[in-house]
Every structure is written in C-alpha cells, then in structure tokens.
Enzyme design. Structure first.
Site, PDB file in Angstrom:
ATOM      1  N   HIS A 280       1.040  -1.040  -0.035  1.00  0.00           N
ATOM      2  CA  HIS A 280       0.196   0.052   0.154  1.00  0.00           C
ATOM      3  C   HIS A 280       0.731   1.274  -0.134  1.00  0.00           C
ATOM      4  CE1 HIS A 280      -4.032  -1.809   1.812  1.00  0.00           C
ATOM      5  NE2 HIS A 280      -3.285  -2.709   0.882  1.00  0.00           N
TER       6      HIS A 280
ATOM      7  N   GLU B   2       0.894   3.889   1.882  1.00  0.00           N
ATOM      8  CA  GLU B   2       1.154   4.343   3.083  1.00  0.00           C
ATOM      9  C   GLU B   2       2.413   3.630   3.731  1.00  0.00           C
ATOM     10  OE1 GLU B   2      -3.368   4.531   3.407  1.00  0.00           O
ATOM     11  OE2 GLU B   2      -1.791   3.413   2.172  1.00  0.00           O
TER      12      GLU B   2
ATOM     13  N   CYS C  64      -6.555   2.025   5.499  1.00  0.00           N
ATOM     14  CA  CYS C  64      -7.143   0.732   6.036  1.00  0.00           C
ATOM     15  C   CYS C  64      -6.634   0.326   7.505  1.00  0.00           C
ATOM     16  CB  CYS C  64      -6.980  -0.181   5.108  1.00  0.00           C
ATOM     17  SG  CYS C  64      -4.961  -0.675   5.030  1.00  0.00           S
TER      18      CYS C  64
ATOM     19  N   CYS D  55      -2.606  -0.028   7.433  1.00  0.00           N
ATOM     20  CA  CYS D  55      -1.794   1.136   7.377  1.00  0.00           C
ATOM     21  C   CYS D  55      -2.251   2.255   8.533  1.00  0.00           C
ATOM     22  CB  CYS D  55      -2.410   1.916   6.047  1.00  0.00           C
ATOM     23  SG  CYS D  55      -1.964   1.002   4.428  1.00  0.00           S
TER      24      CYS D  55
END
Length: 163
Positions: A53, A55, A83, A86
């Site tokens: 991801h 992040e 999410c 993260c």
C-alpha cells in the site's frame, strides 16, 4: 496555498503514477519540516504483495531516510483514508499527524468504520484530518474503477460470442 492542499497535491501526483501502472490510484507523501521526505503509490499488483500500500511503502522510505522507525514530527498525506493495516503502521511509526483525501466506506480506519488513530487505546495517538481535496481524490478512484468495470463488460461481451 494551504499546506494541507499543497501536500495533498503531491500525494495526488503519486496516485496518478499508480493509475498509469493499472494500480488502485492511491498516493502518499510524508512531510517533515515543511518538506516532502518520502513519496510512494500503491504497488500491490506489480509486486503481487498485499502489503504494498502507498502508506506502508512511504513509511519505509521515510524511516530509511531518517534512520529511525520513529517518524516524530512527520505528517503523512494520503489520497484515501487508511485501512486497518496502514492505520496500524501509522501509529507504530509515531507519525504526528495524518491527512487524507477521500473517505473509504469499506475499509477506512480514521473515523469512517473505526478510528484507530484517535481511539486512545494504543501507545501513540494522533489526529487524522479527512476530506482534504476530497473531490479530486475521489474522482481518480471513481475513474479507475469505472474503467475496470467497462473493460470487464467488454470482455464479457466478447466471450459470450465465442460460445
């Protein structure tokens, strides 16, 4: 120009890179002292890695640059509400402040489904600010998924003719 808008524009540049790579268009930057120290975008498809991801990739870069897992004094800007995975990484990295663009009704953990960052139950708590450039951040995601659905419909039409 407001600093949150300026840095969200930088995160959107990263989201556009993801879009061009056929990745879910989420971009992230980490800022310290008014300067971008790390930037990343989603790379799950290209890397075939569920943890790639924007992040997490950005946090890794910032930690390497600072030589510490503690991102004290840093702000994270991301185009989509983080999410659970993260949000947990943001907490563990000790980010001072998180700013996101579009709200995520399916996985958002900065106030939409849960508020992991501000719940006060972890060893580090921080404030998340949502809705910064929300329309622009939401539009790129909507466009990406609309194109995916259109391509799938076209594929379905082609394969129905083969039977």
């Amino acid at each position: 120009m407001d600093a949150d808008v300026r840095f969200m524009k930088e995160a959107l540049k990263e989201a556009r890179k993801a879009f061009l790579k056929d990745e879910v268009p989420v971009g992230c930057v980490i800022v310290k002292g008014g300067k971008v120290i790390a930037r990343a975008h989603n790379q799950r498809e290209g890397r075939q890695d569920a943890t790639a991801h924007a992040e997490l990739l950005c946090i890794k870069k910032a930690c390497k640059k600072l030589g510490s897992f503690r991102l004290n004094g840093c702000e994270l800007y991301v185009t989509l509400e983080p999410c659970p995975m993260c949000a947990g990484a943001i907490i563990n990295a000790r980010v001072e402040r998180a700013v996101f663009g579009a709200y995520d009704p399916k996985a958002g953990c900065c106030g939409t489904l849960y508020d992991l960052l501000g719940c006060g139950k972890f060893n580090h708590t921080l404030k998340a600010v949502g809705g910064v450039m929300e329309e622009e951040c939401s539009d790129i995601l909507k466009r990406f998924f609309a194109e995916k659905r259109r391509a799938q419909r076209e594929l379905n039409c082609l394969t129905k003719g083969d039977g």
